[in-house]
Design an enzyme around this catalytic site. Structure first.
Site, PDB file in Angstrom:
ATOM      1  N   TYR A 149       0.821  -1.216   0.000  1.00  0.00           N
ATOM      2  CA  TYR A 149       0.000   0.000   0.000  1.00  0.00           C
ATOM      3  C   TYR A 149       0.855   1.266   0.000  1.00  0.00           C
ATOM      4  CZ  TYR A 149      -3.988  -3.002   0.923  1.00  0.00           C
ATOM      5  OH  TYR A 149      -4.954  -3.974   0.828  1.00  0.00           O
ATOM      6  N   LYS A 181       4.271 -14.298   5.421  1.00  0.00           N
ATOM      7  CA  LYS A 181       4.538 -15.264   4.350  1.00  0.00           C
ATOM      8  C   LYS A 181       6.057 -15.322   4.159  1.00  0.00           C
ATOM      9  CE  LYS A 181       3.055 -17.969   0.984  1.00  0.00           C
ATOM     10  NZ  LYS A 181       2.290 -19.206   1.188  1.00  0.00           N
ATOM     11  N   ASP A 208      -1.568 -18.342   4.690  1.00  0.00           N
ATOM     12  CA  ASP A 208      -2.545 -19.271   4.110  1.00  0.00           C
ATOM     13  C   ASP A 208      -3.081 -20.226   5.171  1.00  0.00           C
ATOM     14  OD1 ASP A 208       0.185 -19.527   3.710  1.00  0.00           O
ATOM     15  OD2 ASP A 208       0.030 -21.100   2.212  1.00  0.00           O
TER      16      ASP A 208
END
Ligand code: NAD
Length: 341
Positions: free
Chosen positions: A125, A174, A207
């Site tokens: 962002y 991640k 995930d």
């Protein structure tokens, strides 16, 4: 009593409808706030000709407090997200999004009580994007993760856990694939966690987190994560407690400035019909009342909302009910006046 002045952004789409409802509810709960209406978003493009006018920034700078209804962001081209710009301009680096089961609200789960602390200023962002060639055959977006930005939001999450008697912080990442950027966030989290031996710490790959959130949401307490994962997981968490219509948020920085807003967007599919659920913005106003030291009014407001949500006949369409925004708001207000709340 010192009455704080709050910059009020009515927003786009359903924004004006849920703002009017929220102002009624805040008045009825006895909240002592003075509102200063300011322009932003698509409405501001039509009026002062700028999605984020200087007068709006000056108002928030002066008041250090804002209540903001959702603002539309054009997809693909067009002006940059005013939501993101506001968070970055005032360095509101911690986006606090509680997701708690509300008694009586239809949902697949019970016993959900978690808080997502989303880093608000960095990651993808940061707005650093470009096409690699004039024919636009490929594009690159750059995720910025800094030790400074990671540390302050992770510290915020641990401090939040301590202040609210919560037992565990889960850092979501991640880092198995994004070894440097997400690795830096994870390393920083492990360092910060050593300073809080009284709070349990774990890290989890995003995930796996998504799966565990829908299998056993009650195992989570405070989640701290980066901007993009936080954006996605907080909508998921809203789904666990009945949907976007009941999810509030606060954007907090170190300067003392704070901006409160619902998690949902402008809901263009139902805008102008008077049927939107105003609970997300009302609950954000309750967070604002807590923030300015008016916990009694905040509690009355939350109880009024809960009472209206508990009755099928006063629920809005997103929760399977038939009430419109005004009827739901009447129920919130009457519940508070009757002292049932
Ligand atoms: P959205 O949250 O506006 O809507 C998703 C779905 O949820 C729609 O079906 C909508 O009708 C429903 N919904 C949302 N809020 C509701 C409410 N209060 N009551 C009843 N139903 C509700 O998401 P979107 O359609 O992806 O985004 C629309 C616009 O909002 C876009 O321009 C987007 O950029 C903007 N947006 C703004 C914010 C913000 O201001 N913080 C956040 C998210 C999206």
């Amino acid at each position: 009593m010192n009455v704080p002045t709050v910059s009020l952004i009515e927003g786009d789409g359903i924004g004006p409808e849920i703002t009017a409802a929220t102002l009624r509810a805040v008045e009825a709960c006895g909240g002592q706030l003075a509102w200063e209406r300011v322009d932003a978003g698509a409405g501001a493009v039509a009026r002062p000709g700028d999605p984020l006018p200087a007068a709006t920034l000056a108002s928030i700078q002066r008041n250090q407090l804002a209540l903001k209804a959702p603002l539309a962001t054009p997809s693909g081209g067009g002006y940059r997200s005013v939501n993101v710009t506001l968070r970055q301009h005032f360095d509101l680096y911690a986006n606090v999004r509680p997701a708690k089961t509300i008694a009586g609200v239809p949902s697949r789960f019970t016993g959900v009580d978690l808080v997502i602390v989303r880093e608000n200023t960095e990651d993808l962002y940061a707005g650093i994007e470009h096409y690699v060639d004039p024919r636009r055959t490929a594009a690159e977006s750059i995720a910025i993760i800094t030790r400074f930005g990671s540390e302050r939001v992770i510290v915020y999450a641990f401090e939040y856990a301590r202040r609210h008697g919560r037992r565990k912080v889960t850092l979501v990442h991640k880092a198995n694939i994004l070894k440097m950027s997400n690795g830096l966030f994870l390393d920083t989290g492990r360092e910060v966690a050593k300073r809080y031996p009284d709070v349990e710490f774990e890290d989890m790959i995003v995930d796996a987190t998504a799966m565990k959130l829908v299998i056993a949401p009650e195992r989570f307490d405070v989640i701290v994560t980066m901007n993009l994962f936080g954006d996605i997981l907080s909508d998921l968490a809203a789904g666990l407690i009945g949907g976007l219509g009941v999810a509030p948020a606060a954007n907090i920085g170190d300067s003392g400035c704070a901006m409160f807003e619902a998690v949902h967007g402008t809901a263009p599919d139902i805008a102008g019909q008077g049927i939107a659920n105003p609970s997300g913005l009302m609950l954000s106003a309750a967070m604002l009342l807590d923030h300015v030291g008016q916990p009694g009014a905040a509690q009355r407001l939350r109880a009024g909302i809960a009472a209206a949500l508990a009755r099928p006949e006063t629920r809005t369409g997103d929760l399977g009910g038939k009430a419109n925004t005004a009827q739901f708001t009447d129920a919130v207000v009457h519940s508070m006046i009757a002292g049932n709340a």
